[in-house]
Design an enzyme around this catalytic site. Structure first.
Site, PDB file in Angstrom:
ATOM      1  N   HIS A   1       0.851  -1.200   0.000  1.00 39.06           N
ATOM      2  CA  HIS A   1       0.000   0.000   0.000  1.00 39.06           C
ATOM      3  C   HIS A   1       0.878   1.237   0.000  1.00 39.06           C
ATOM      4  O   HIS A   1       1.198   1.807   1.048  1.00 39.06           O
ATOM      5  CB  HIS A   1      -0.909  -0.025   1.232  1.00 39.06           C
ATOM      6  CG  HIS A   1      -1.958   1.051   1.262  1.00 39.06           C
ATOM      7  ND1 HIS A   1      -2.975   1.068   2.186  1.00 39.06           N
ATOM      8  CD2 HIS A   1      -2.134   2.163   0.505  1.00 39.06           C
ATOM      9  CE1 HIS A   1      -3.740   2.132   1.991  1.00 39.06           C
ATOM     10  NE2 HIS A   1      -3.234   2.814   0.976  1.00 39.06           N
TER      11      HIS A   1
ATOM     12  N   ARG B   1      -1.681   9.001  -5.793  1.00 34.71           N
ATOM     13  CA  ARG B   1      -2.119   9.501  -4.495  1.00 34.71           C
ATOM     14  C   ARG B   1      -3.627   9.371  -4.357  1.00 34.71           C
ATOM     15  O   ARG B   1      -4.386   9.880  -5.192  1.00 34.71           O
ATOM     16  CB  ARG B   1      -1.691  10.964  -4.364  1.00 34.71           C
ATOM     17  CG  ARG B   1      -1.983  11.593  -3.022  1.00 34.71           C
ATOM     18  CD  ARG B   1      -1.370  12.984  -2.980  1.00 34.71           C
ATOM     19  NE  ARG B   1      -1.624  13.642  -1.701  1.00 34.71           N
ATOM     20  CZ  ARG B   1      -1.107  14.817  -1.365  1.00 34.71           C
ATOM     21  NH1 ARG B   1      -0.324  15.449  -2.225  1.00 34.71           N
ATOM     22  NH2 ARG B   1      -1.382  15.354  -0.195  1.00 34.71           N
ATOM     23  N   ALA B   2      -4.075   8.693  -3.305  1.00 33.14           N
ATOM     24  CA  ALA B   2      -5.494   8.372  -3.172  1.00 33.14           C
ATOM     25  C   ALA B   2      -6.362   9.620  -3.054  1.00 33.14           C
ATOM     26  O   ALA B   2      -7.417   9.722  -3.681  1.00 33.14           O
ATOM     27  CB  ALA B   2      -5.703   7.460  -1.969  1.00 33.14           C
TER      28      ALA B   2
ATOM     29  N   HIS C   1      -6.042  -0.015   5.650  1.00 36.04           N
ATOM     30  CA  HIS C   1      -6.113   0.624   6.965  1.00 36.04           C
ATOM     31  C   HIS C   1      -6.574  -0.369   8.021  1.00 36.04           C
ATOM     32  O   HIS C   1      -7.364  -0.043   8.906  1.00 36.04           O
ATOM     33  CB  HIS C   1      -7.040   1.848   6.918  1.00 36.04           C
ATOM     34  CG  HIS C   1      -6.875   2.658   5.666  1.00 36.04           C
ATOM     35  ND1 HIS C   1      -7.867   2.811   4.729  1.00 36.04           N
ATOM     36  CD2 HIS C   1      -5.798   3.319   5.167  1.00 36.04           C
ATOM     37  CE1 HIS C   1      -7.419   3.537   3.728  1.00 36.04           C
ATOM     38  NE2 HIS C   1      -6.168   3.863   3.957  1.00 36.04           N
TER      39      HIS C   1
ATOM     40  N   GLU D   1       1.571   2.559   3.935  1.00 36.97           N
ATOM     41  CA  GLU D   1       0.982   3.752   3.323  1.00 36.97           C
ATOM     42  C   GLU D   1       1.846   4.995   3.581  1.00 36.97           C
ATOM     43  O   GLU D   1       1.343   6.113   3.633  1.00 36.97           O
ATOM     44  CB  GLU D   1      -0.461   3.991   3.801  1.00 36.97           C
ATOM     45  CG  GLU D   1      -1.256   4.881   2.841  1.00 36.97           C
ATOM     46  CD  GLU D   1      -2.686   5.144   3.291  1.00 36.97           C
ATOM     47  OE1 GLU D   1      -3.426   5.764   2.508  1.00 36.97           O
ATOM     48  OE2 GLU D   1      -3.083   4.725   4.396  1.00 36.97           O
TER      49      GLU D   1
END
Length: 344
Positions: free
Chosen positions: A8, A73-74, A225, A286
């Site tokens: 991630h 980038r989310a 997450h 992340e």
């Protein structure tokens, strides 16, 4: 020794020119004369190298990870902005940059694609970009946004046939999807503190309610997450599934759904690995992402998740190997093939 594979990673440190171009594109939605051309964005290989070497790669070396699965980038995906053409152009630019990073640093970064989703638009429109990223860029997975509306949840549940065109391609190419929302444009939901974790929990509950994996027995979802609220409320989900006359969660979902380790304190990681079977947990950090600071109680960065795995008193050496490498290679089969071709 295990390879330490971070499943991630996002390109959160892209050169400023990317954000500037995006801002111009957004301005161009209202004023077509201001809409920039793709060719207006000029980012050199040296700029890409600097953005990676001083950030992600430096931290990977410091923290002892080897490979990062790298996607745009989310929070920048922002599928709620503009129409499909806006999203399509933006996704193509961002995916190409991640591909370029992976060619500049082939031993450390492997691309994962974002999709050009747009609220109310048939997901089948995403397939050309998906196929391009797999065939031309070597993408080993995709990020799928279950809420392109940005916090208003106007799309059908993930179990709805609305999504099946994407799932059919995922099965065809054996691509897992990380279920990852983007920026929240709803003031009630903080993007990374609420919207992301809400979405993780929501995606899992949607899958409990449906029977998606009967139609797609080889489909693979990665819920990031740490699964949001899922591990903490495992008893609630088991009980709800039972009331719905669903099979045990181990049979109903855990052949198809996996969780990452983007959980930023030791008790959270310990809970994740107590509740969720080891085979369903994949290493991730992340970084450099939502939580970038140093934890004053430990003196270490919150997102240095390898420390939590190493400090675990409940994981065996083999468990850690599975989390760091074995599970990631099993879920991301195209990554496994790529590594085997390199003799790894």
């Amino acid at each position: 020794m295990s390879l330490i594979i971070d499943c991630h990673g996002h390109y959160t440190t892209a050169p400023k020119a990317l954000e500037n171009w995006r801002n111009q594109q957004i301005a161009g939605i209202k004023d077509p004369a201001a809409m920039p051309k793709v060719a207006d964005l000029q980012i050199s290989d040296d700029e890409l190298r600097e953005s990676i070497e001083t950030n992600q790669l430096r931290l990977m070396k410091e923290r002892g990870s080897d490979i990062t699965l790298f996607s745009p980038r989310a929070s920048f995906m922002a599928h709620h902005i503009g129409d499909f053409n806006v999203s399509s152009t933006w996704a193509a630019i961002c995916n190409e940059l991640c591909h370029r990073v992976s060619t500049l640093f082939p031993d450390n970064f492997v691309p994962v694609a974002m999709l050009p989703q747009s609220p109310g638009v048939d997901p089948a429109t995403c397939i050309p970009e998906l196929e391009k990223c797999v065939k031309e860029y070597g993408a080993v997975g995709i990020n799928l946004n279950p809420d392109p509306s940005g916090g208003h949840w106007t799309s059908p549940p993930l179990t709805d046939r609305h999504w099946y065109p994407i799932y059919e391609k995922m099965v065809e190419y054996d691509l897992p999807a990380m279920i990852h929302v983007s920026t929240s444009c709803n003031a009630c939901f903080h993007t990374t503190g609420a919207h992301y974790l809400n979405a993780d929990t929501t995606a899992f509950m949607q899958c409990i309610q449906g029977d998606l994996f009967k139609d797609f027995p080889t489909l693979k979802f990665l819920i990031p997450h740490g699964g949001g609220a899922v591990p903490y409320h495992w008893g609630r989900f088991r009980g709800l599934a039972q009331e719905m006359k669903k099979p045990l969660l181990e049979d109903h979902l855990l052949n198809n759904i996996f969780f990452d380790t983007c959980v930023y304190h030791q008790p959270g990681i310990d809970l994740l690995n107590t509740v969720i079977p080891v085979k369903n947990v994949l290493f991730a950090s992340e970084m450099i992402g939502a939580v970038r600071g140093i934890d004053p109680t430990t003196g270490h960065y919150y997102d240095d998740t390898k420390r939590y795995i190493e400090a675990s008193k409940i994981l065996s050496g083999d468990d850690k190997h599975q989390i760091y490498e074995g599970n990631v290679r099993r879920v991301f089969s195209r990554l496994d093939s790529r590594l085997k071709a390199k003799g790894l």
